[in-house]
Motif scaffolding. Structure first.
Motif, PDB file in Angstrom:
ATOM      1  N   THR A   1      47.766  27.238  32.912  1.00 58.19           N
ATOM      2  CA  THR A   1      47.864  28.177  31.791  1.00 58.19           C
ATOM      3  C   THR A   1      46.875  29.296  32.021  1.00 58.19           C
ATOM      4  N   ALA A   2      47.326  30.521  31.906  1.00 56.91           N
ATOM      5  CA  ALA A   2      46.467  31.675  32.152  1.00 56.91           C
ATOM      6  C   ALA A   2      46.756  32.742  31.115  1.00 56.91           C
ATOM      7  N   GLY A   3      45.823  33.741  31.023  1.00 54.92           N
ATOM      8  CA  GLY A   3      46.108  34.888  30.174  1.00 54.92           C
ATOM      9  C   GLY A   3      45.163  35.142  29.039  1.00 54.92           C
ATOM     10  N   GLY A   4      44.132  34.315  28.830  1.00 61.05           N
ATOM     11  CA  GLY A   4      43.192  34.577  27.738  1.00 61.05           C
ATOM     12  C   GLY A   4      43.829  34.379  26.385  1.00 61.05           C
ATOM     13  N   ARG A   5      43.834  35.451  25.564  1.00 63.84           N
ATOM     14  CA  ARG A   5      44.385  35.326  24.204  1.00 63.84           C
ATOM     15  C   ARG A   5      45.895  35.111  24.237  1.00 63.84           C
ATOM     16  N   ASN A   6      46.585  35.871  25.030  1.00 65.89           N
ATOM     17  CA  ASN A   6      48.043  35.730  25.141  1.00 65.89           C
ATOM     18  C   ASN A   6      48.372  34.817  26.319  1.00 65.89           C
ATOM     19  N   LYS A   7      48.246  33.538  26.067  1.00 71.14           N
ATOM     20  CA  LYS A   7      48.402  32.578  27.159  1.00 71.14           C
ATOM     21  C   LYS A   7      49.864  32.466  27.580  1.00 71.14           C
ATOM     22  N   VAL A   8      50.028  32.122  28.851  1.00 75.41           N
ATOM     23  CA  VAL A   8      51.366  31.920  29.392  1.00 75.41           C
ATOM     24  C   VAL A   8      51.304  30.780  30.414  1.00 75.41           C
ATOM     25  N   ASP A   9      52.345  29.963  30.425  1.00 75.55           N
ATOM     26  CA  ASP A   9      52.415  28.857  31.386  1.00 75.55           C
ATOM     27  C   ASP A   9      52.948  29.365  32.721  1.00 75.55           C
ATOM     28  N   ILE A  10      52.283  28.937  33.774  1.00 74.61           N
ATOM     29  CA  ILE A  10      52.640  29.354  35.132  1.00 74.61           C
ATOM     30  C   ILE A  10      52.775  28.118  36.005  1.00 74.61           C
ATOM     31  N   TYR A  11      53.779  28.123  36.860  1.00 68.91           N
ATOM     32  CA  TYR A  11      54.038  26.995  37.762  1.00 68.91           C
ATOM     33  C   TYR A  11      53.938  27.505  39.198  1.00 68.91           C
ATOM     34  N   ILE A  12      53.009  26.940  39.959  1.00 66.97           N
ATOM     35  CA  ILE A  12      52.789  27.334  41.355  1.00 66.97           C
ATOM     36  C   ILE A  12      53.213  26.190  42.266  1.00 66.97           C
ATOM     37  N   THR A  13      53.983  26.501  43.296  1.00 65.84           N
ATOM     38  CA  THR A  13      54.429  25.459  44.213  1.00 65.84           C
ATOM     39  C   THR A  13      54.474  25.976  45.641  1.00 65.84           C
ATOM     40  N   TYR A  14      54.183  25.086  46.577  1.00 69.14           N
ATOM     41  CA  TYR A  14      54.214  25.410  48.003  1.00 69.14           C
ATOM     42  C   TYR A  14      54.176  24.103  48.785  1.00 69.14           C
ATOM     43  N   ILE A  15      54.392  24.188  50.086  1.00 66.96           N
ATOM     44  CA  ILE A  15      54.318  22.999  50.942  1.00 66.96           C
ATOM     45  C   ILE A  15      52.962  22.956  51.626  1.00 66.96           C
ATOM     46  N   ASP A  16      52.305  21.834  51.497  1.00 69.32           N
ATOM     47  CA  ASP A  16      50.975  21.671  52.067  1.00 69.32           C
ATOM     48  C   ASP A  16      51.004  21.857  53.586  1.00 69.32           C
ATOM     49  N   ASN A  17      50.021  22.579  54.084  1.00 69.23           N
ATOM     50  CA  ASN A  17      49.836  22.857  55.517  1.00 69.23           C
ATOM     51  C   ASN A  17      50.838  23.854  56.088  1.00 69.23           C
ATOM     52  N   LEU A  18      51.813  24.308  55.281  1.00 68.69           N
ATOM     53  CA  LEU A  18      52.677  25.399  55.720  1.00 68.69           C
ATOM     54  C   LEU A  18      52.148  26.740  55.243  1.00 68.69           C
ATOM     55  N   VAL A  19      51.202  26.698  54.296  1.00 69.06           N
ATOM     56  CA  VAL A  19      50.609  27.926  53.771  1.00 69.06           C
ATOM     57  C   VAL A  19      49.150  27.993  54.189  1.00 69.06           C
ATOM     58  N   ASP A  20      48.614  29.195  54.135  1.00 67.66           N
ATOM     59  CA  ASP A  20      47.187  29.399  54.327  1.00 67.66           C
ATOM     60  C   ASP A  20      46.528  29.145  52.979  1.00 67.66           C
ATOM     61  N   ARG A  21      46.041  27.921  52.776  1.00 68.62           N
ATOM     62  CA  ARG A  21      45.571  27.516  51.446  1.00 68.62           C
ATOM     63  C   ARG A  21      44.386  28.360  50.986  1.00 68.62           C
ATOM     64  N   ARG A  22      43.498  28.686  51.908  1.00 71.60           N
ATOM     65  CA  ARG A  22      42.327  29.473  51.534  1.00 71.60           C
ATOM     66  C   ARG A  22      42.744  30.854  51.034  1.00 71.60           C
ATOM     67  N   GLN A  23      43.668  31.473  51.723  1.00 78.98           N
ATOM     68  CA  GLN A  23      44.161  32.775  51.301  1.00 78.98           C
ATOM     69  C   GLN A  23      44.896  32.673  49.976  1.00 78.98           C
ATOM     70  N   LEU A  24      45.690  31.619  49.803  1.00 80.68           N
ATOM     71  CA  LEU A  24      46.450  31.436  48.575  1.00 80.68           C
ATOM     72  C   LEU A  24      45.517  31.274  47.374  1.00 80.68           C
ATOM     73  N   GLU A  25      44.496  30.450  47.511  1.00 77.79           N
ATOM     74  CA  GLU A  25      43.580  30.219  46.394  1.00 77.79           C
ATOM     75  C   GLU A  25      42.763  31.459  46.074  1.00 77.79           C
ATOM     76  N   TYR A  26      42.372  32.219  47.107  1.00 76.11           N
ATOM     77  CA  TYR A  26      41.534  33.397  46.887  1.00 76.11           C
ATOM     78  C   TYR A  26      42.339  34.572  46.324  1.00 76.11           C
ATOM     79  N   ASP A  27      43.560  34.786  46.848  1.00 75.45           N
ATOM     80  CA  ASP A  27      44.344  35.958  46.450  1.00 75.45           C
ATOM     81  C   ASP A  27      45.296  35.695  45.294  1.00 75.45           C
ATOM     82  N   THR A  28      45.578  34.425  44.999  1.00 74.12           N
ATOM     83  CA  THR A  28      46.587  34.129  43.988  1.00 74.12           C
ATOM     84  C   THR A  28      46.046  33.283  42.839  1.00 74.12           C
TER      85      THR A  28
END
Length: 504
Positions: free
Chosen positions: A42-69
């Protein structure tokens, strides 16, 4: 529990505005897939919104994903507006520039399977695709095949993204086009077609795309599978695609008007169209002086002839036309064969099969062991066979010289076709003598002259040496100096044949 039939229906459905419905449909597709990461935040401060994030482990650059997304979503969008939340997150809530919108569950599934991350947002029937691929794989290293003394040492790897970059860094031209497609119903293998727009024949590009769309297959795991499925003359042992692991060779071919076909998970890139002459050209032929290259190419052509003809020629002369051998040499051969119980034909077949076994064993064993069995095994078997009077020394010399000659051909797949043709020559020479030898050679030449590679005669430029003033023949057995190679080969468009001219 939903069935596989339900899964097939789910993948075709568009996304809905209800996030939970999208999650349920997604989890049907990736049920029992423990490597698929699924996070609802859940993100957004006062106007919260539910967000669903999905990916395949080890197919993504996890460090980049966590830092940029993930980090910007959690900590940088406290002032999320009530309206147009999707656009706000897309434009201001994510730090990465490589992002796009997907609207169907099939697009979502393909993005995740391809190594991207997906963000679904409650209230919107579309999702955000984040390019964050981080495939495991080996780094760019020196080529262990097609080794050259001079020139670049890098080679292609199994990642199609890296392979495209290796060519891009050599051809810095906006007209270098890359058309990407997916082949394989289940593997969804990425295939890229690379060419220079104003040099390559437009019909050639469409032809290779058509051939690759003409078949439906479960999966493509290597470029060799596409080569076999797309070639027109499937019955021929001679390849109609040229495969290479050298980026400089592909770049050179593209500049000549040829097309490069890159396949994900394969370090071998295909080039088309191709001719017999192109298989005798090594990468460093264009980095050395023309006199040296010409001499080397003559050796390669002679070696190719020896690879096909030498055992059969020896059989034909020794068995049928022994009077052609000088008397002193004939007596030497007779003395060497004294005590050998087998015929010349059987001797040749024994040694040829023995060398093929050694070759195959050397390839399959690990590096140091493979080299050892090739050298030591050849010496031991050859010496033991001669000592036991199973074969004569001259047969060992003939077969060994034939094997060494086959290694001088720069392309392994092309050299294998010559090795296979050798047995046709042996068979007809054993049956009909010198007449059979000539018939076998003529049959091979007839077969080669009947082949085409995407409309280009296989024996170009030898079958049309006078075409375009003989320009194509300048880069054949004799390679002219670089400052004399004014025109591109006939692969290129007619109006774009000039590639070198002096400034006024």
């Amino acid at each position: 529990m939903k069935t596989m039939h339900d899964s097939n229906n789910v993948i075709l459905t568009p996304l809905t505005t209800l996030l939970q419905d999208n999650i349920d449909a997604y989890e049907v597709l990736f049920d029992k897939c423990s490597d698929v990461i699924k996070n609802k935040i859940t993100a957004g401060g006062r106007n919260k919104v539910d967000i669903y994030i999905t990916y395949i482990d080890n197919l993504v650059d996890r460090r980049q994903l966590e830092y940029d997304t993930v980090k910007p979503l959690l900590y940088s969008i406290d002032d999320l507006p009530e309206m147009n939340q999707f656009d706000y997150i897309m434009e201001k809530g994510l730090s990465t520039a490589d992002k796009s919108v997907v609207i169907t569950m099939e697009d979502v599934a393909q993005a995740v399977l391809g190594g991207d991350a997906i963000i679904m947002i409650d209230g919107f029937k579309k999702a955000i695709k984040i390019a964050s691929r981080g495939y495991p794989g080996r780094s760019v290293s020196e080529a262990d095949t097609e080794v050259s003394v001079r020139g670049a040492k890098d080679s292609f790897v199994e990642s199609i993204a890296i392979n495209k970059v290796l060519i891009r860094r050599r051809i810095k031209d906006s007209k270098l086009k890359i058309e990407q497609m997916k082949i394989g119903v289940r593997s969804k293998t990425d295939v890229a077609i690379m060419y220079i727009q104003d040099i390559a024949e437009e019909g050639l590009v469409e032809e290779i795309k058509k051939r690759m769309n003409d078949f439906v297959i479960d999966g493509i795991l290597d470029s060799g599978m596409i080569e076999q499925l797309a070639e027109a003359h499937w019955h021929s042992p001679f390849p109609q695609f040229q495969s290479t692991v050298r980026p400089d060779k592909v770049a050179s071919g593209i500049l000549e008007g040829r097309i490069g076909v890159l396949i994900d998970n394969s370090p071998f890139v295909l080039m088309l169209p191709t001719t017999l002459n192109s298989f005798f050209q090594a990468a460093d032929d264009y980095y050395n002086r023309w006199e040296i290259v010409t001499f080397t190419r003559i050796i390669r052509y002679v070696a190719a002839f020896l690879t096909v003809a030498l055992p059969g020629l020896y059989i034909a002369i020794a068995n049928y036309q022994s009077e052609m051998i000088p008397t002193a040499l004939a007596l030497s051969f007779a003395a060497a064969r004294e005590g050998v119980p087998f015929s010349v034909v059987f001797e040749v077949i024994i040694m040829e099969v023995a060398f093929e076994l050694l070759r195959e064993g050397g390839i399959r064993l690990p590096g140091p062991m493979g080299n050892t069995i090739g050298i030591v095994g050849g010496l031991i078997i050859g010496d033991a066979a001669v000592s036991a009077n199973i074969v004569s020394p001259i047969i060992v010399i003939v077969v060994a010289l034939t094997a060494v000659a086959s290694f001088t051909i720069p392309n392994e797949e092309f050299a294998t076709a010559f090795r296979l043709s050798r047995y046709l020559v042996i068979g007809l020479s054993a049956w009909l003598g010198l007449y059979g030898f000539i018939c076998a050679v003529v049959l091979i030449l007839i077969h080669l002259s009947s082949l085409e590679s995407f409309g280009i005669p296989y024996l170009m430029p030898y079958v049309a040496s006078g075409l375009e003033g003989g320009e194509d023949a300048r880069d054949s057995i004799v390679r002219y100096p670089t400052n004399k190679l004014y025109k591109r080969p006939m692969y290129a468009r007619r109006e774009e044949r000039i590639r070198l001219k002096k400034k006024d």
